[in-house]
Write a protein that holds these residues in place. Structure first.
Motif, PDB file in Angstrom:
ATOM      1  N   PHE A 197      63.866  -1.676 -46.705  1.00 14.43           N
ATOM      2  CA  PHE A 197      62.625  -2.398 -46.395  1.00 14.43           C
ATOM      3  C   PHE A 197      62.731  -3.099 -45.042  1.00 14.43           C
ATOM      4  CE2 PHE A 197      60.239  -6.433 -46.691  1.00 14.43           C
ATOM      5  CZ  PHE A 197      58.962  -5.938 -46.838  1.00 14.43           C
ATOM      6  N   VAL A 198      63.863  -3.758 -44.802  1.00 14.41           N
ATOM      7  CA  VAL A 198      64.031  -4.513 -43.561  1.00 14.41           C
ATOM      8  C   VAL A 198      64.149  -3.564 -42.360  1.00 14.41           C
ATOM      9  CG1 VAL A 198      65.585  -6.026 -42.272  1.00 14.41           C
ATOM     10  CG2 VAL A 198      64.991  -6.573 -44.634  1.00 14.41           C
ATOM     11  N   GLN A 205      63.223  -0.406 -42.075  1.00 15.98           N
ATOM     12  CA  GLN A 205      61.998   0.358 -41.827  1.00 15.98           C
ATOM     13  C   GLN A 205      60.860  -0.545 -41.373  1.00 15.98           C
ATOM     14  OE1 GLN A 205      60.901   3.053 -44.936  1.00 15.98           O
ATOM     15  NE2 GLN A 205      62.645   4.383 -44.533  1.00 15.98           N
ATOM     16  N   GLY A 206      60.980  -1.857 -41.584  1.00 14.89           N
ATOM     17  CA  GLY A 206      59.925  -2.770 -41.178  1.00 14.89           C
ATOM     18  C   GLY A 206      60.169  -3.402 -39.823  1.00 14.89           C
ATOM     19  N   THR A 207      61.299  -3.097 -39.198  1.00 16.82           N
ATOM     20  CA  THR A 207      61.612  -3.644 -37.881  1.00 16.82           C
ATOM     21  C   THR A 207      61.445  -2.538 -36.840  1.00 16.82           C
ATOM     22  OG1 THR A 207      63.294  -4.977 -38.966  1.00 16.82           O
ATOM     23  CG2 THR A 207      63.344  -4.920 -36.572  1.00 16.82           C
ATOM     24  N   PRO A 208      60.772  -2.815 -35.718  1.00 16.57           N
ATOM     25  CA  PRO A 208      60.692  -1.778 -34.686  1.00 16.57           C
ATOM     26  C   PRO A 208      62.094  -1.415 -34.207  1.00 16.57           C
ATOM     27  CG  PRO A 208      59.268  -3.640 -34.158  1.00 16.57           C
ATOM     28  CD  PRO A 208      60.132  -4.066 -35.296  1.00 16.57           C
ATOM     29  N   LEU A 262      63.113  -0.671 -31.401  1.00 12.71           N
ATOM     30  CA  LEU A 262      63.437  -1.347 -30.145  1.00 12.71           C
ATOM     31  C   LEU A 262      64.072  -2.714 -30.417  1.00 12.71           C
ATOM     32  CD1 LEU A 262      63.275  -1.075 -27.136  1.00 12.71           C
ATOM     33  CD2 LEU A 262      60.973  -1.998 -27.188  1.00 12.71           C
ATOM     34  N   VAL A 263      63.500  -3.459 -31.390  1.00 11.87           N
ATOM     35  CA  VAL A 263      64.030  -4.783 -31.727  1.00 11.87           C
ATOM     36  C   VAL A 263      65.410  -4.641 -32.376  1.00 11.87           C
ATOM     37  CG1 VAL A 263      63.609  -6.868 -33.075  1.00 11.87           C
ATOM     38  CG2 VAL A 263      61.710  -5.749 -31.915  1.00 11.87           C
ATOM     39  N   PHE A 277      66.289   5.773 -43.150  1.00 12.05           N
ATOM     40  CA  PHE A 277      65.300   6.837 -43.328  1.00 12.05           C
ATOM     41  C   PHE A 277      65.879   8.004 -44.118  1.00 12.05           C
ATOM     42  CE2 PHE A 277      63.310   4.313 -40.139  1.00 12.05           C
ATOM     43  CZ  PHE A 277      61.957   4.475 -40.367  1.00 12.05           C
TER      44      PHE A 277
END
Lengths: 223, 217
Positions: free
Chosen positions: B58-59, B61-64, B66-67, B100
């Motif tokens: 969740f974390v 896949q929820g963070t871009p 790039l970040v 992923f």
């Protein structure tokens, strides 16, 4: 290991809020335009006109097999050579819409291809016009069937908006880079940014679930 | 003032393409190892482990991405680990790929019909044995097309490493673009390179989908 000190970063909450707002704006606008491009190109790939179909398929494959950041650079740095100069935010929305549209098109097409031919024939036999058949019997059930994939794609589009910080759009990642320069608290700022993105994604996911229940909260017969 | 855009620049960019492919390959290997653990934990009986894996996915896949790359880039230094930036970035890509691939493979494991699981249970196979001999071999068939598809995403996403200064294809293009001031030509060349690498893999993924994807019985 250094200690973490969030005070300097959180003191720039005003900047973060501005970046968050811009991220939400460019993402929502690109989702809307991307959806229109996606539905249109899905229809064109399924249409009879061979030339149009090849052009649209070329667009989809070109976008899907090249990195988003290169597309952003092509639009922002490359287009001026053709006499078209866009400001960073317009370039960002353009790139995100074109990028999102290619993926959405594939999703919508899969949905339309899954529609039972008999449904269309039945609708025509009942006297529905071509447009109404398309809208109620083809498009809406197709969107309902692929809505989870569509939601996932919207989330990817939201996350891809961070990339436009590379052409200095002051969205969330962009202001993150600025705050990093001001405070030199690099770990803190990017951790805060990451948490905000995760929360945004959770929010969007909830929103899409709500829309799904509201728009498609009934069963389609005959699929 | 500006250099003319020449074949030397194109060869310089080809060198960057080498780093791009190298980075994607490392991420695929590292991500496969962590991803298979993650997939198995996601379908395990222990709810604590299962939810921990779910939270990780969740974390990430929820963070871009790039970040994530920024955090890895600065995080290595923050932790006091003295490594070359490219190592930190390769590790970050592996963590990213794991999230992923873990989800793709969990989906594949779960789409093996339940009767197979019940059958192997009825035959007296242990959980580990039924996974190893019955479930996973079938799941691999289902998972192959989307895994190849994800590799395309991975190759494209290594372009973001350019932002933290890794000299891969996109970064070499930026350098050439700055030197020649021919951004349209240079980025079109870069896009062509990416396309030439990615499109055959996309076609392969589609071919495998037709061959393997639907045969889940």
């Amino acid at each position: 290991m250094d200690y973490l000190d969030f005070s300097g970063v959180l003191a720039r909450g005003d900047l973060l809020a501005k970046g968050l707002l811009l991220t939400a704006q460019i993402s929502l606008i690109s989702m809307a335009i991307g959806l229109v491009i996606g539905v249109l190109s899905a229809c064109l790939t399924l249409s009879g006109n061979r030339v149009l179909r090849l052009v649209v398929l070329g667009y989809i494959e070109a976008i899907r097999n090249t990195p988003f950041i290169v597309q952003v650079f092509l639009i922002y740095f490359g287009l001026p050579a053709l006499g078209l100069r866009l400001d960073p935010i317009t370039a960002a929305i353009t790139a995100m819409s074109i990028y999102g549209g290619a993926y959405i098109s594939e999703i919508v097409r899969a949905g339309i291809e899954g529609i039972n031919k008999g449904q269309i024939e039945a609708a025509r036999a009942l006297g529905l016009s071509g447009y109404r058949t398309f809208r109620h019997v083809v498009l809406k059930p197709a969107l309902a069937a692929v809505f989870p994939s569509l939601s996932a794609q919207f989330i990817l589009l939201l996350l891809s908006s961070s990339v436009v910080s590379a052409i200095s759009v002051p969205e969330l990642t962009g202001v993150g880079n600025d705050i990093q320069g001001m405070t030199l608290r690099n770990m803190e700022i990017y951790l805060v940014i990451a948490v905000i993105y995760v929360a945004l994604v959770a929010l969007l996911r909830g929103l899409m679930l709500g829309i799904e229940r509201w728009a498609f909260g009934y069963k389609f017969v005959g699929r | 003032m500006f250099q003319p855009y020449t074949w030397n620049h194109v060869f310089f960019m080809l060198g960057g393409l080498g780093t791009t492919i190298w980075l994607a390959a490392i991420a695929l290997v590292g991500g496969s190892i962590a991803g298979s653990v993650l997939a198995l934990v996601r379908v395990a009986h222990n709810p604590v482990l299962r939810n921990a894996a779910r939270f990780y996915i969740f974390v990430v896949q929820g963070t871009p991405l790039l970040v994530t790359l920024f955090i890895a880039y600065f995080g290595a230094r923050w932790l006091g680990i003295d490594v070359a930036p490219i190592v930190a970035i390769a590790v970050a890509f592996s963590f990213y790929a794991a999230a992923f691939l873990g989800e793709i493979w969990r989906g594949a494991i779960e789409s093996v019909p339940n009767g197979q699981r019940e059958g192997s249970h009825a035959l007296g196979l242990s959980y580990a044995d039924s996974m190893r001999f019955i479930i996973v071999p079938q799941a691999i068939r289902i998972a192959t097309p989307p895994t190849v598809g994800f590799f395309v995403q991975l190759i494209k996403n290594t372009s973001l490493a350019s932002v933290v200064g890794i000299v891969e294809l996109t970064r070499t293009s930026q350098i050439v673009s700055n030197a020649t001031f021919k951004p349209l030509d240079v980025y079109l060349t870069a896009a062509t390179f990416y396309f030439v690498v990615c499109f055959p893999l996309t076609l392969l993924s589609r071919y495998l989908e037709r061959r393997l994807g639907t045969q889940t019985k």
